[in-house]
Design a protein around this motif. Structure first.
Motif, mmCIF file in Angstrom:
data_model
loop_
_atom_site.group_PDB
_atom_site.id
_atom_site.type_symbol
_atom_site.label_atom_id
_atom_site.label_comp_id
_atom_site.label_asym_id
_atom_site.label_seq_id
_atom_site.Cartn_x
_atom_site.Cartn_y
_atom_site.Cartn_z
ATOM 1 N N UNK A 156 136.251 12.015 44.005
ATOM 2 C CA UNK A 156 135.928 13.263 43.323
ATOM 3 C C UNK A 156 137.110 13.788 42.515
ATOM 4 N N UNK A 157 137.468 13.055 41.478
ATOM 5 C CA UNK A 157 138.632 13.414 40.671
ATOM 6 C C UNK A 157 138.184 14.222 39.447
ATOM 7 N N UNK A 158 139.157 14.692 38.692
ATOM 8 C CA UNK A 158 138.874 15.406 37.457
ATOM 9 C C UNK A 158 138.127 14.475 36.491
ATOM 10 N N UNK A 159 137.120 15.014 35.792
ATOM 11 C CA UNK A 159 136.315 14.174 34.898
ATOM 12 C C UNK A 159 137.146 13.521 33.791
ATOM 13 N N UNK A 160 138.194 14.217 33.312
ATOM 14 C CA UNK A 160 139.060 13.610 32.284
ATOM 15 C C UNK A 160 139.717 12.341 32.836
ATOM 16 N N UNK A 161 140.175 12.429 34.081
ATOM 17 C CA UNK A 161 140.845 11.285 34.723
ATOM 18 C C UNK A 161 139.843 10.144 34.936
#
Lengths: 73, 189
Positions: B144-149
């Protein structure tokens, strides 16, 4: 739903949430940009998405559970 | 019931893996209990906050001898967090009263058992996903990481990544329908 609203909805479906300085989980900024119908649609899509995630994860953990467990470790 | 008490004992001692198993088993029911709040607060944030609070209280939690004690506590915690969030976005007392009545009508929240057939069907449909939506969905599921990443990890722009996650979910729903499975019916409370 417009393409822009769909992009907002998809961001809200993510389990990624920031925390406030005192550690409380914050609402997703995109959630505030959706209207009531969009927010309800995001809820329904999240229910589906998490069911898919639980089914595909070997430990049966959705991204919500992974996000919570990551805060504990 | 004995298994539930044993699981609670494990969680109370700080066993994060036991907490993860319990949280996975109640997530669907807990999220469902927040449906009346869906348009009024970000229920994903509420759910995560409630689970974190349950974890913090677990060492002092006393089982009341009735089934699903920790789930019932989690439902109350989640609703309290949701009401706090609602007040932040200036909900009226009438709205809050209406929600209280809706929640009373909801009745007790029960845990949902995992459906092994649904699990197999979803796994089969995932194998049939086109490459780009498959990669995007895989990235979302893995962490569940940042969408940009996540978008960068699969070499997509943010918008393309988000569109591909949407496509993947639609594809899975259609594939399941062809297999005679209506995901919404399967997930209905």
């Amino acid at each position: 739903m417009t393409p822009e609203e769909l992009l907002l909805l998809e961001q809200v479906v993510s389990a990624r949430r920031e925390r406030t300085v005192d550690g409380v989980v914050k609402s997703h900024p995109a959630w505030h940009d959706l209207d009531a119908a969009g927010r309800t649609a995001a809820f329904d899509e999240t229910v589906r998405q998490r069911a898919v995630e639980r089914s595909l994860d070997p430990a049966g953990e959705s991204s919500t559970i992974k996000a919570v467990l990551a805060r504990l470790r | 019931m004995q298994a539930e008490v044993a699981q609670l004992a494990q969680i109370s001692t700080g066993d994060a893996a036991a907490f993860g198993r319990w949280a996975s088993s109640v997530e669907s029911s807990l999220r469902g209990s927040l449906r009346p709040f869906a348009a009024r607060c970000d229920t994903e944030a509420v759910l995560q906050e409630a689970l974190l609070r349950v974890w913090q209280v677990a060492p002092r939690f006393v089982h009341d001898g009735k089934p699903n004690a920790l789930l019932r506590f989690a439902v109350i915690t989640a609703r309290n967090v949701a009401f706090t969030e609602m007040r932040k976005v200036s909900s009226t007392p009438t709205e809050i009263d209406q929600l209280h009545r809706q929640l009373e009508a909801q009745g007790d929240v029960q845990p949902r058992l995992p459906d092994p057939h649904l699990r197999v069907a979803i796994a089969k449909c995932r194998e049939k996903l086109p490459p780009q939506p498959g990669m995007a969905l895989g990235a979302r599921i893995d962490r569940p990481d940042d969408d940009h990443v996540l978008a960068a990890s699969v070499r997509m722009s943010l918008n393309t990544f988000l569109q591909n996650v949407t496509r993947a979910r639609k594809f899975l729903a259609e594939c399941l329908k062809k297999a005679g499975i209506d995901l919404d019916l399967e997930l209905a409370p």
